[in-house]
Design an enzyme around this catalytic site. Sequence first.
Site, PDB file in Angstrom:
ATOM      1  N   GLU A 142       0.823  -1.209   0.000  1.00  0.00           N
ATOM      2  CA  GLU A 142       0.000   0.000   0.000  1.00  0.00           C
ATOM      3  C   GLU A 142       0.863   1.268   0.000  1.00  0.00           C
ATOM      4  O   GLU A 142       0.635   2.208   0.767  1.00  0.00           O
ATOM      5  CB  GLU A 142      -0.951  -0.009   1.208  1.00  0.00           C
ATOM      6  CG  GLU A 142      -2.013  -1.089   1.092  1.00  0.00           C
ATOM      7  CD  GLU A 142      -2.983  -1.105   2.264  1.00  0.00           C
ATOM      8  OE1 GLU A 142      -2.565  -0.757   3.390  1.00  0.00           O
ATOM      9  OE2 GLU A 142      -4.144  -1.482   2.071  1.00  0.00           O
TER      10      GLU A 142
ATOM     11  N   GLU B  77      -6.917  -7.579  -0.784  1.00  0.00           N
ATOM     12  CA  GLU B  77      -7.402  -7.500   0.598  1.00  0.00           C
ATOM     13  C   GLU B  77      -8.901  -7.243   0.567  1.00  0.00           C
ATOM     14  O   GLU B  77      -9.340  -6.096   0.524  1.00  0.00           O
ATOM     15  CB  GLU B  77      -6.703  -6.374   1.385  1.00  0.00           C
ATOM     16  CG  GLU B  77      -5.273  -6.646   1.765  1.00  0.00           C
ATOM     17  CD  GLU B  77      -4.713  -5.578   2.703  1.00  0.00           C
ATOM     18  OE1 GLU B  77      -5.512  -4.741   3.204  1.00  0.00           O
ATOM     19  OE2 GLU B  77      -3.499  -5.565   2.926  1.00  0.00           O
TER      20      GLU B  77
END
Length: 644
Positions: free
Chosen positions: A180, A260
């Site tokens: 991320e 995710e």
Amino acid sequence: MLALTLFHLLAAGFGSPITSQRSFEIDYARNCFLKDGKPFRYISGSIHYSRIPRFYWKDRLLKMKMAGLDAVQTYVPWNFHEPEPGVYNFTDDRDLEYFLKLADEIGLLVILRAGPYICAEWDMGGLPAWLLEKESIVLRSSDSDYLAAVGRWMRVLLPKMKFYLYQNWGPIIMVQVENEYGSYFACDFHYLRYLKNLFRQYLGNEVVLFTTDGATKVFLRCGALQGLYSTVDFGPGTNVTAAFSAQRLTEPQGPLVNSEFYTGWLDHWGHPHNAIPSSVVAKTLSEILAHGANVNLYMFIGGTNFGYWNGANTPYMAQPTSYDYDAPLSEAGDLTEKYFALREVIGMYKDLPKGPIPPTTPKFAYGEVKLMKVGMVTELLNDLSPSGPIKSIYPLTFVQLKQYFGYVLYRTKLSRNCSKEILFSLDAIHDRAYVSVDGIPQGILERNKLLKLNITGNAGANLDLLVENMGRVNYGRYNNDFKGLILNLTLAQDILLDWEIYPLDIDRAVQEGFSPKISGKKASAYEEPSFYTGNFSIPSGIPDLPQDTYLKFPGWTKGQVWINGFNLGRYWPARGPQLTLFVPSNILVSSSPNNITILELEKSPCGTQNCLVEFVDKPILNGTLLYESSSEKLFSKDLWLGPI
């Protein structure tokens, strides 16, 4: 497993390696992955080996396999394996290679999230605290000292992982680079290119390398890099078509991937336990699979932040010991209603494996255990800090002391008589300090919350601050999270100087046992931090004991607990939401009494109630007693909050 072992033998020089016919790659023309040349879509689940005892790895992996998963996804926490510079640990609960072999044996592929940064609600996002010894270091950037440390770590980790790549007859089909990164302020493409080249150097050109970012153009702008396949993450309730359209901004062709897909959400001390209804998760999962997309369920099992491994978010909110996450498998690996709901959805899109699902492990309520006070921290300094204090004019941080976790006692002398003089921290305390004068408790200073105290004492008295590191920030700009006294303290506008600083090696002291210093001080509204200990035996005549259990703290306030020397984690029933700690059966023994040691930081029940803890057979994770402000709603890994 046999194939994997054979390959390792051949690669080690016991013969000539057979040309591999196995492959895993991206087919851009058909918008899919190819496994051994055939179109392949994976349904994966996240499991963190660092949060589950090795004893239970096989049980959890089998349950994941029987839910219909093709693969598991796991993070590699750098600080879990390199606790000090150049000191590596891949044994016991840190045996990553054994975990990979188990997954392969069970028939699960592996998606490896190798870092170096992982987030994961783990202390400092997996980065070692010793990186902060260079105070000006810019983490997750092209900072030369940071890159040098990353390079040394990856030279250890990645060659180990190369043996387990799918092309080399191992289970690893994909490796994530960083994590991320589009959510981080640095936006340093030189850093991402450095990592890409480093991973290629050690893993080769065949393995699929990928990135993961929130499903918006903003996050993908700094998180994506040519040569790394861009994937996205989002949770239930999201517009699936719109989310994958964001991925198409950076990957116009290739497989759709949600790396995710949130099955639940994380907790913070002092806030209600988060939960997402199974029906909401199941509905969005079905929509993802109907798109033909690949998906990883984060988390499929959360596990436990044993010891000091929990992370924190900003504005500073520490996460509790439980990482249950409201996942399909509970913290203890229990089968839940959500497990079967998601298994049913998966069964609509692929054949489920035949055979029985391993049952939920039994739990046992061992009952109450009486404790006795061993002594106050200040009375046990010879045991806790045998090398004695470090002297410094100004206070030193944990990192400067090379004390990366736990607790440090800071001591100075009052230079004059004080009667309710104001001790002011200016947010110098990271994260919580228990203050006393010559053993008389004065109160608590807490990061961002309690910044001043009234101090009373005579000139020459010891002013003690026991400072607790409650977990480093794991997400966002401020994960260079220094601990201890990070600024000077003032008492009535005078800067406090001439400190004696005691780094406390409590884990070692607990394992070796204390020299009792029974204190005669009476209980008060706030007591000086103290140790308590007790013993209990596993009942005889009952088969299959010991079993898993949960530890409850009636009347206790906040502290740390060890069982048989194993650091179980933090308890804080006065703030919640977690009121019980999971106790895995593998740390218990039936051949001799089991020892419990508690460090109570604020107030025990021992002066007014029964001095005991209780083992129960059910967890209490949603028992918040003291709700804080709604600031938690400001935090989101990818700005998705869904129904939370």
